[in-house]
Design a protein around this motif. Structure first.
Motif, PDB file in Angstrom:
ATOM      1  N   GLY A  81       0.804  -1.216   0.000  1.00 39.97           N
ATOM      2  CA  GLY A  81       0.000   0.000   0.000  1.00 39.97           C
ATOM      3  C   GLY A  81       0.836   1.265   0.000  1.00 39.97           C
ATOM      4  O   GLY A  81       0.572   2.206  -0.766  1.00 39.97           O
ATOM      5  N   LEU A  82       1.847   1.304   0.842  1.00 39.59           N
ATOM      6  CA  LEU A  82       2.695   2.495   0.920  1.00 39.59           C
ATOM      7  C   LEU A  82       3.425   2.747  -0.399  1.00 39.59           C
ATOM      8  O   LEU A  82       3.527   3.883  -0.860  1.00 39.59           O
ATOM      9  CB  LEU A  82       3.710   2.345   2.053  1.00 39.59           C
ATOM     10  N   ARG A  83       3.913   1.686  -1.010  1.00 35.19           N
ATOM     11  CA  ARG A  83       4.664   1.861  -2.263  1.00 35.19           C
ATOM     12  C   ARG A  83       3.746   2.228  -3.423  1.00 35.19           C
ATOM     13  O   ARG A  83       4.166   2.914  -4.361  1.00 35.19           O
ATOM     14  CB  ARG A  83       5.452   0.588  -2.576  1.00 35.19           C
ATOM     15  N   ALA A  84       2.495   1.767  -3.359  1.00 35.43           N
ATOM     16  CA  ALA A  84       1.547   2.122  -4.416  1.00 35.43           C
ATOM     17  C   ALA A  84       1.148   3.585  -4.320  1.00 35.43           C
ATOM     18  O   ALA A  84       1.004   4.274  -5.343  1.00 35.43           O
ATOM     19  CB  ALA A  84       0.311   1.229  -4.336  1.00 35.43           C
ATOM     20  N   VAL A  85       0.968   4.072  -3.103  1.00 34.87           N
ATOM     21  CA  VAL A  85       0.532   5.461  -2.909  1.00 34.87           C
ATOM     22  C   VAL A  85       1.712   6.422  -3.038  1.00 34.87           C
ATOM     23  O   VAL A  85       1.658   7.404  -3.788  1.00 34.87           O
ATOM     24  CB  VAL A  85      -0.150   5.625  -1.538  1.00 34.87           C
ATOM     25  N   PHE A  86       2.783   6.139  -2.313  1.00 38.46           N
ATOM     26  CA  PHE A  86       3.970   7.017  -2.336  1.00 38.46           C
ATOM     27  C   PHE A  86       5.004   6.399  -3.268  1.00 38.46           C
ATOM     28  O   PHE A  86       6.055   5.916  -2.825  1.00 38.46           O
ATOM     29  CB  PHE A  86       4.508   7.194  -0.915  1.00 38.46           C
ATOM     30  N   ASN A  87       4.674   6.405  -4.544  1.00 39.09           N
ATOM     31  CA  ASN A  87       5.473   5.673  -5.525  1.00 39.09           C
ATOM     32  C   ASN A  87       6.829   6.311  -5.820  1.00 39.09           C
ATOM     33  O   ASN A  87       7.635   5.739  -6.549  1.00 39.09           O
ATOM     34  CB  ASN A  87       4.684   5.491  -6.826  1.00 39.09           C
ATOM     35  N   ASP A  88       7.072   7.489  -5.273  1.00 39.19           N
ATOM     36  CA  ASP A  88       8.382   8.119  -5.469  1.00 39.19           C
ATOM     37  C   ASP A  88       9.287   7.923  -4.249  1.00 39.19           C
ATOM     38  O   ASP A  88      10.354   8.512  -4.165  1.00 39.19           O
ATOM     39  CB  ASP A  88       8.210   9.617  -5.746  1.00 39.19           C
ATOM     40  N   GLN A  89       8.833   7.087  -3.301  1.00 41.48           N
ATOM     41  CA  GLN A  89       9.615   6.831  -2.095  1.00 41.48           C
ATOM     42  C   GLN A  89       9.792   5.330  -1.915  1.00 41.48           C
ATOM     43  O   GLN A  89       8.940   4.528  -2.323  1.00 41.48           O
ATOM     44  CB  GLN A  89       8.911   7.412  -0.855  1.00 41.48           C
ATOM     45  N   ASP A  90      10.891   4.951  -1.285  1.00 43.05           N
ATOM     46  CA  ASP A  90      11.165   3.547  -0.990  1.00 43.05           C
ATOM     47  C   ASP A  90      10.763   3.284   0.464  1.00 43.05           C
ATOM     48  O   ASP A  90      11.556   3.450   1.385  1.00 43.05           O
ATOM     49  CB  ASP A  90      12.649   3.236  -1.200  1.00 43.05           C
TER      50      ASP A  90
END
Length: 218
Positions: A81-90
């Motif tokens: 979920g985090l990577r899908a939403v904040f796709n410019d962050q690891d």
């Protein structure tokens, strides 16, 4: 005469002694039977205890396995979920299980890898409200799935902390989540971007004491 009386007296004594010996023998036999019965009962109780210990160990292993599987699922869902939403962050999530007084708790730590620099902290402490909101929604999804509850999530103005750059990602992720898991999400919002991305949208219009529901989409 005296000899006859003495013989009679000795005969009575002998009979009395035989009766006492017989009684003692009966008591001894009864005691031996009770001891044997108690021995069998002790062996049975010892066997029951050993069985209960094995059953307890089995249940404990099954619970540990279920907890570990659940924790792994939470980590995967939260990270996805985090990577899908904040796709410019690891971003990723690590879950740590602890037990206190027979109660199990799971502590989530958010991890960010920025140019090789690793930051680990609770989401609200280091990453702000937007990351916390995503994790909160996903935790509710996890609870609903594991508890077999009705697949419905209610969100009342739950996305105000989002930067406009991430609103579309969040809405798209929620939409994909609904399609994959057959969930329904009822979201109250004033954000027009969210309204435009919804499957169905309604607007409440108040005129005096009257409230009308207008269908905007769907």
């Amino acid at each position: 005469m005296r000899t006859s009386t003495l013989a009679t007296l000795l005969g009575c004594i002998v009979i009395n002694l035989k009766e006492q010996v017989s009684n003692l023998s009966a008591l001894r036999e009864s005691d031996l039977k009770k001891r044997a019965s108690l021995g069998l009962e002790i062996d049975s109780l010892r066997l029951q205890r050993e069985t209960l210990d094995k059953v307890s160990a089995l249940f404990r292993a099954l619970i540990d396995e279920e907890v570990n599987d659940g924790v792994a699922s939470i980590e995967h869902l939260q990270t996805e979920g985090l990577r899908a939403v904040f796709n410019d962050q690891d971003l990723s999530v690590k879950a740590e299980v602890s037990e206190s007084r027979g109660k199990i708790s799971v502590d989530l730590t958010t991890i960010q890898n920025k140019d090789g620099e690793i930051t680990e902290a609770h989401s609200l402490d280091a990453f702000g409200g937007a990351v916390t909101t995503v994790q909160s929604v996903l935790m509710r999804v996890g609870v609903i799935m594991t508890q077999g509850m009705r697949p419905l999530i209610l969100l009342d103005e739950s996305l105000p902390a989002f930067d406009d750059n991430y609103v579309h990602n969040m809405v798209q992720f929620l939409s994909d989540l609904c399609d994959r898991l057959k969930f329904d999400i009822l979201l109250v919002t004033h954000n027009q971007s969210i309204v435009e991305s919804a499957h169905k949208a309604y607007r409440l219009v108040r005129k005096g004491d009257e409230v009308k529901v207008l269908t905007i989409k769907g």
